[in-house]
Scaffold this active site. Sequence first.
Site, short mmCIF file in Angstrom:
data_model
loop_
_atom_site.label_atom_id
_atom_site.label_comp_id
_atom_site.label_asym_id
_atom_site.label_seq_id
_atom_site.Cartn_x
_atom_site.Cartn_y
_atom_site.Cartn_z
CG ASN A 112 -2.34 0.63 0.67
OD1 ASN A 112 -2.35 1.70 0.06
ND2 ASN A 112 -3.45 -0.03 0.95
NE ARG A 113 -2.04 4.61 -3.84
CZ ARG A 113 -2.79 3.52 -4.08
NH1 ARG A 113 -3.30 2.81 -3.08
NH2 ARG A 113 -3.03 3.15 -5.32
CG HIS A 138 1.72 -2.30 -3.82
ND1 HIS A 138 1.05 -2.33 -2.61
CD2 HIS A 138 0.75 -2.37 -4.79
CE1 HIS A 138 -0.25 -2.43 -2.84
NE2 HIS A 138 -0.46 -2.44 -4.14
CG HIS A 212 -1.73 -7.03 -4.89
ND1 HIS A 212 -2.78 -7.02 -5.77
CD2 HIS A 212 -1.53 -5.75 -4.54
CE1 HIS A 212 -3.18 -5.78 -5.96
NE2 HIS A 212 -2.44 -4.97 -5.22
CB SER A 213 -4.29 -13.50 -5.15
OG SER A 213 -3.16 -14.32 -5.22
CG ASP A 279 -7.68 1.13 -4.52
OD1 ASP A 279 -7.19 0.36 -3.68
OD2 ASP A 279 -7.01 1.66 -5.43
CD GLN A 315 -6.48 -0.53 -0.07
OE1 GLN A 315 -6.27 -0.18 1.11
NE2 GLN A 315 -6.71 0.35 -1.02
CD GLU A 343 -4.22 -5.12 -2.10
OE1 GLU A 343 -3.22 -4.42 -1.89
OE2 GLU A 343 -5.14 -4.76 -2.86
#
Length: 378
Positions: A112-113, A138, A212-213, A279, A315, A343
């Site tokens: 994430n950010r 990421h 992250h699938s 998101d 997420q 996530e």
Amino acid sequence: MKKIIPLVILLMGFGSIIFFSSCNKTGTVQAPGSVTKQSFGTLPGAPEVNLYTLVNHSGITLKVTNYGCRITSLLLPDKNGKCADVVLGFDSLAGYLSNNPYFGAVVGRYGNRIAKGKFEIDGNQYTLAQNNGVNHLHGGLKGFDKVVWTAEDFTTANSVGLKLHYLSKDGEEGYPGNLNIEVTYTLTDDNQLIIAYKATSDKATPINLTQHSYFNLAGAGDIKAHELMIASSKYTVVDSTLIPTGELRDVKGTPYDFTTVKAIGKDLIATGGIPIGYDHNFMLNTKGLSDLAVRVVEPVSGRTMEVYTDQPGVQFYTSNFLDGTITGKYGRVYTQYSALCLETQHFPDSPNHPAFPTAILKPGETYLTTTIFKFSAK
Ligand code: GLA
């Protein structure tokens, strides 16, 4: 009696072959309860890149490559035993090298950010790549999704698995500390995919590893009719660059309310945003691994996925950024809402939000976290 026993054994064996074959799109027959390894290509200066095929005793086939710790394929039976590949991805390493939506990867060092790629620990300022507009996403330009891990497969009486290891050096992508990471995928015979993460560092560092699938439990079409429950009564409100403002807002009366089961498409447009879709990080109400965090049901196939985690958030991402420019396995063109990601994670940008649960790993501590994806069909 003597004649009956061998007959029963024969029928049981035959039955499992039929069931297994029905969930094997590759045409290769691999014994239940086994792991095989084949080459998946080479990368200059890196360890061998392989593709591991894990088959449990209950009709599930999972493929994982040590490039980015990625799940490339997950073959699941539906309620009638019919098989579909329920994750997005590519047939070859080349696909993963030339496209960048993190398909199936373990992302990090910080999933994430992080706002503007900046954070501070103990008075030291750190600057990371701004690889997502002005923000860091990421793990940066070459995150854990783009490195080659070493891998060792294993089997037990009731599971098959793969243990992957990566040493992220001090200063890699701007992060402090040599970080030793181990990720273990275990596929059990009761159809749980257990993902266990472990890491230690010799300097204090942010860490937020996640899987992250991109799932589509129908194996085709979009995920708007998938039914979703998230055990979350608050989500982190974000600004236009998807950085949390710090506000934790009640989901009640918003498109983010999945406390009771709802089709994903129902309020999708109402989320607004550019591009439109989910998101967002949901703060989980759950208290640990034994509480159900998320349930997704694909109503036609009956395929169901449950998520259990010890992480504080998840997420939920509806692949809003997929725009039809990527063609994946089976020649499928990936467009918006082709899949969903769940996530499990610490809250985005937590290094810059002292009020959020901390994601700083200190020397002498061990980062240990587990997420379980549990599959069934009814
Ligand atoms: C996460 C992010 C999304 C997007 C995808 C990858 O889910 O939250 O905004 O970056 O990864 O494309």
